[in-house]
Design an enzyme around this catalytic site. Sequence first.
Site, short mmCIF file in Angstrom:
data_model
loop_
_atom_site.label_atom_id
_atom_site.label_comp_id
_atom_site.label_asym_id
_atom_site.label_seq_id
_atom_site.Cartn_x
_atom_site.Cartn_y
_atom_site.Cartn_z
N CYS A 22 26.02 6.76 9.61
CA CYS A 22 25.50 8.09 9.21
C CYS A 22 26.09 9.22 10.03
CB CYS A 22 23.98 8.11 9.32
SG CYS A 22 23.20 6.76 8.44
N ASP A 24 0.86 -1.17 0.00
CA ASP A 24 0.00 0.00 0.00
C ASP A 24 0.91 1.24 0.00
OD1 ASP A 24 -1.66 2.12 0.60
OD2 ASP A 24 -2.67 1.13 2.28
N THR A 58 13.21 3.66 1.98
CA THR A 58 13.90 4.79 2.63
C THR A 58 15.20 5.16 1.90
OG1 THR A 58 15.29 3.48 4.14
CG2 THR A 58 13.05 3.92 4.87
N SER A 75 17.17 -0.80 15.64
CA SER A 75 17.73 0.48 15.16
C SER A 75 16.84 1.65 15.60
CB SER A 75 17.93 0.46 13.64
OG SER A 75 16.72 0.59 12.94
N LYS A 126 9.09 10.00 15.77
CA LYS A 126 9.11 9.05 16.89
C LYS A 126 10.15 9.47 17.92
CE LYS A 126 8.01 4.83 14.21
NZ LYS A 126 6.92 4.18 14.91
N HIS A 157 19.09 13.64 12.11
CA HIS A 157 19.40 12.70 11.04
C HIS A 157 18.06 12.12 10.58
CE1 HIS A 157 20.70 9.31 8.80
NE2 HIS A 157 20.31 8.43 9.71
N ASN A 203 17.03 8.81 2.28
CA ASN A 203 18.12 8.78 3.25
C ASN A 203 19.47 8.83 2.54
OD1 ASN A 203 19.77 8.44 5.46
ND2 ASN A 203 19.02 6.39 6.00
N GLU A 240 29.61 6.20 4.24
CA GLU A 240 29.56 4.76 4.48
C GLU A 240 29.39 4.04 3.15
OE1 GLU A 240 26.01 3.27 6.63
OE2 GLU A 240 25.54 5.38 6.96
N1 CAA Z 1 -0.98 2.97 5.73
C1 CAA Z 1 -0.38 3.78 6.64
N2 CAA Z 1 0.59 3.36 7.48
C2 CAA Z 1 0.99 2.07 7.40
C3 CAA Z 1 0.38 1.17 6.50
C4 CAA Z 1 -0.64 1.67 5.63
N3 CAA Z 1 -1.24 0.89 4.75
N4 CAA Z 1 0.97 -0.03 6.65
C5 CAA Z 1 1.90 0.10 7.63
N5 CAA Z 1 1.92 1.37 8.08
C6 CAA Z 1 2.78 1.94 9.09
C7 CAA Z 1 2.99 1.07 10.30
O1 CAA Z 1 1.90 1.16 11.20
C8 CAA Z 1 4.27 1.66 10.86
O2 CAA Z 1 3.99 2.86 11.51
P1 CAA Z 1 4.35 3.03 13.08
O3 CAA Z 1 5.79 2.71 13.21
O4 CAA Z 1 4.06 4.45 13.37
O5 CAA Z 1 3.48 2.07 13.80
C9 CAA Z 1 5.06 2.04 9.60
O6 CAA Z 1 4.10 2.07 8.54
C10 CAA Z 1 6.18 1.07 9.22
O7 CAA Z 1 5.64 -0.21 9.09
P2 CAA Z 1 6.28 -1.49 9.82
O8 CAA Z 1 6.37 -1.25 11.27
O9 CAA Z 1 5.56 -2.68 9.33
O10 CAA Z 1 7.80 -1.49 9.39
P3 CAA Z 1 8.60 -2.28 8.29
O11 CAA Z 1 8.75 -3.68 8.69
O12 CAA Z 1 8.09 -2.01 6.94
O13 CAA Z 1 10.04 -1.59 8.44
C11 CAA Z 1 11.73 -0.06 9.12
C12 CAA Z 1 10.24 -0.26 8.85
C13 CAA Z 1 12.19 -1.02 10.20
C14 CAA Z 1 12.01 1.34 9.57
C15 CAA Z 1 12.47 -0.34 7.80
O14 CAA Z 1 12.13 0.66 6.86
C16 CAA Z 1 13.98 -0.39 7.95
O15 CAA Z 1 14.54 -1.43 8.27
N6 CAA Z 1 14.66 0.72 7.65
C17 CAA Z 1 16.11 0.80 7.71
C18 CAA Z 1 16.61 1.02 9.13
C19 CAA Z 1 16.33 2.41 9.62
O16 CAA Z 1 16.12 3.34 8.86
N7 CAA Z 1 16.41 2.59 10.94
C20 CAA Z 1 16.27 3.90 11.53
C21 CAA Z 1 17.18 4.08 12.73
S1 CAA Z 1 18.85 3.59 12.27
C22 CAA Z 1 19.48 4.95 11.45
O17 CAA Z 1 18.99 6.03 11.55
C23 CAA Z 1 20.66 4.75 10.56
C24 CAA Z 1 20.24 4.78 9.16
O18 CAA Z 1 20.23 5.85 8.56
C25 CAA Z 1 19.84 3.55 8.48
#
Ligand code: CAA
Length: 368
Positions: free
Chosen positions: A121, A37, A164, A212, A255, A246, A291, A89
């Site tokens: 980062c 979605d 991302t 993370s 968050k 960041h 990102n 990185e």
């Molecule tokens: N409509 C609206 N919202 C929806 C939806 C829909 N149809 N379906 C899902 N969502 C929402 C979920 O409710 C969730 O929101 P909340 O967190 O507010 O509850 C959000 O979308 C994400 O969904 P999931 O929780 O299912 O997450 P995911 O399994 O898809 O993964 C993630 C999300 C873990 C961030 C993933 O994108 C990821 O691994 N990213 C890379 C790691 C990262 O960026 N970490 C951040 C901190 S580390 C850092 O900062 C270093 C760096 O740069 C990488």
Amino acid sequence: MSATATAVNPTGIASIGLHFPALSLPVEELAELRGQDPDKYRVGLGCEEMSICPPDVSVVELATEAARRALSRWGGSKERIGMIAVGTETAVDMSRPLSAWVADRLGLSGAIRSYEVKHACYGGTLAVRQAAEWRLSGAARDQAALVVAADVAMYEEGDPGEPTQGAGGVAMVIDEPRIARIDPVSYPWSEPQFDFWRPVGENYPRVDGPLSLDCYKRAAENCFKAMIGQRDPEVVLRELAAICFHVPFPKMVRKAFYRVGEFLDLNAERIDGFFQEKIYPTMMWNRLCGNAYTASLWISVARALKGLAAGERVAAFSYGSGFGAELMMLEAGPDAAAGAWEQDVETDFRDRERIDARGYSELRESRS
Ligand code: CAA
């Protein structure tokens, strides 16, 4: 006073250059490709578009062009550059630093300390801190530093991190604080963790997503706690013109700031008010480039500084997985109001080509 003792120089950001690659992918296209979605990416993560490099463009071109733009805007003589520090990185070699590629292309050599900084980062921020502290120590004499933060973020196909992704570079000349003065005091926090890492020889990062998020929030809480100390958090936050983070994806910032706000005993309405007024607008360019790892915070800082009056203050929170974090304080200088670097963003975003899901798949295919 010894013969070698030197005066401390006023220090800060003297010029800024940014560069984004020539392609972009709207997140809706990726959602279609992955059977998701689009609101999960748009609303759930807060992403809009990701910058993508064409096949012939790498982090070297991003870093070099950002540096070229920063230097041309600076107006100083190249002979005054005594340090080139590149945070990334997306290293292209395990030994030769990215700074050597940049220096080579820009014709910079001689009495220059040139090196690459790695801490996920956070590497770009460490480079900024090292450059600032080098000048503040007096060791720089009257030399300036060229600091670059540049990255290309790519996850494995279908990885939850794929929406991302992004790419971009920010370069800054650290010299007289024409754009922003850098506070000598900053607030670091680090903990050894495996939240996001890329083992040698692997093309894509390994990620423990939930960990993370947790690490990032804990780091933000501790850095802001140290910065605010015993003062009234309302007063401290109100006095800031902008609060930059960041931006791995915009929802992460929301968050983290909620966590900080709750820790400071602010109610949900106040947290939301601060977020909308002081944080959300700083992510305008991030939402359109995704990102860019080390560059991500500095894209937000560049956006926040543009248009500020001299003396207005900005907080800048850096996070790098592994993990290390640092909160820095900046104060706008006389050239912030004009925001000359906005031109780089306008030009690159205007001229870039939007690709669709098919174009993106073909690009990935050609890379692999
Ligand atoms: N409509 C609206 N919202 C929806 C939806 C829909 N149809 N379906 C899902 N969502 C929402 C979920 O409710 C969730 O929101 P909340 O967190 O507010 O509850 C959000 O979308 C994400 O969904 P999931 O929780 O299912 O997450 P995911 O399994 O898809 O993964 C993630 C999300 C873990 C961030 C993933 O994108 C990821 O691994 N990213 C890379 C790691 C990262 O960026 N970490 C951040 C901190 S580390 C850092 O900062 C270093 C760096 O740069 C990488």
